[in-house]
Motif scaffolding. Structure first.
Motif: not given
Length: 339
Positions: A66-67, A70, A73-74, A86, A91
């Protein structure tokens, strides 16, 4: 992995699915492998008979999926894009407006060459509607080395990998050409098709004239529309090599820079594109636009509407994927045409 008491599991990552069975109602995973246990989860886990859990051991050198999602995604997200929450390490990004979706394919490929990470996108230069799915990201394993995600960020650089360009508010002029239309021998069925496609991108037709096959008058009409503030000028008809086809020469005579006359796309080989110095575009549309559902016009119009300059190289690269299969039911842009 290690064994811990459920009451001490907050913040830890489950190593296995945990099934909930309610007779006659459900038998399914209540918590999935990779789930990060929250304070609210603990009473539920205890009610399922789980006094102990297998969890991943925390490691400062690793990211949970999950981290990592992210971070991916960024790397991708730009303005006019909305990210999903998430879920199971994934994502997705969706469009917040109608526009042209573009991807830096070279950087995308470089990131996907890094083992254990993935970003899956729509094709670059795809017209999209608000709410359309644009891309999805995740890592392959449950956890990944932080060093590998730093490599992702280094390859991505400072700019987001993708962009969504909203369509501009444009005014268009249409020069309908052809003696057969000018003298009333046949009905003009070309202009309505063009007007409808322009309207689908929010482009307003403010000028329209019908002319015979007269090079000088066609040139004058284009220049007049430019003077009246048209942001896009379209000519219909007269784009072939017959003696009466004067439109390509008329476009050239305006002094605009001709990017190309002819493109490796079917339907649409006799397409012409030119630009005035201020960026005002002229499109010479071949007859196929009048009767074919999808043509080169559908490939280039979204780019012009979004303010993306089209180069000769852009046009020549359309050859790979530039053959429309003429399907009974057209699914463009959800097909291989122009990709």
């Amino acid at each position: 992995m290690k064994l811990i008491k459920t009451q001490e599991a907050e913040g830890h990552v489950l190593c296995h699915d945990i099934t909930q069975i309610i007779k006659g109602v459900t038998k399914d995973a209540r918590f999935r492998k990779g789930h990060v246990v929250t304070k609210e989860d603990i009473p539920v886990l205890l009610s399922l008979g789980k006094d102990n859990l297998y969890v991943w051991e925390k490691d400062d050198t690793m990211y949970h999926e999950n981290e990592a999602a992210e971070i991916l995604k960024e790397v991708c997200q730009n303005t006019h894009m909305e990210a999903s929450a998430v879920k199971e390490g994934k994502i997705e990004l969706k469009a917040q407006c109608d526009g042209l979706f573009r991807v830096d394919v070279e950087r995308l490929n470089a990131i996907n060459d890094i083992d254990q990470v993935m970003i899956a996108t729509r094709h670059t230069n795809t017209p999209v509607k608000a709410g359309d799915k644009l891309l999805g990201t995740r890592i392959i394993p449950l956890v990944i080395e932080k060093a590998k995600m730093e490599q992702v960020k280094e390859v991505a650089g400072e700019r987001p990998l993708c962009e969504l360009l909203p369509y501009r508010s444009l005014k268009a002029g249409i020069v309908t050409t052809g003696n057969e239309v000018f003298y009333g021998r046949i009905q003009d069925t070309f202009t309505p098709v063009v007007v409808k496609k322009l309207e689908s991108y929010g482009i307003q037709v403010t000028e329209h004239v019908t002319l015979g096959d007269d090079k000088e008058k066609i040139t004058e009409a284009i220049l007049d529309m430019k003077e009246k503030g048209c942001d896009l000028i379209i000519t219909t008809g007269g784009m072939s090599v017959d003696p009466d086809d004067q439109t390509p020469g008329a476009i050239k005579a305006t002094g605009a820079r001709v990017i190309a006359y002819g493109a490796p796309v079917l339907p649409g080989a006799m397409f012409c594109l030119a630009y005035f110095e201020d960026g005002t575009a002229i499109m010479g549309l071949p007859g196929c636009v009048m009767y074919a559902k999808t043509t080169i016009f559908d490939l280039i119009l979204p780019r012009v509407a979004a303010g993306v300059p089209v180069t000769r190289r852009d046009l020549t690269r359309l050859g790979h994927g530039g053959l429309c299969l003429g399907c009974g039911t057209c699914h463009y842009p959800a097909c291989s045409f122009g990709k």
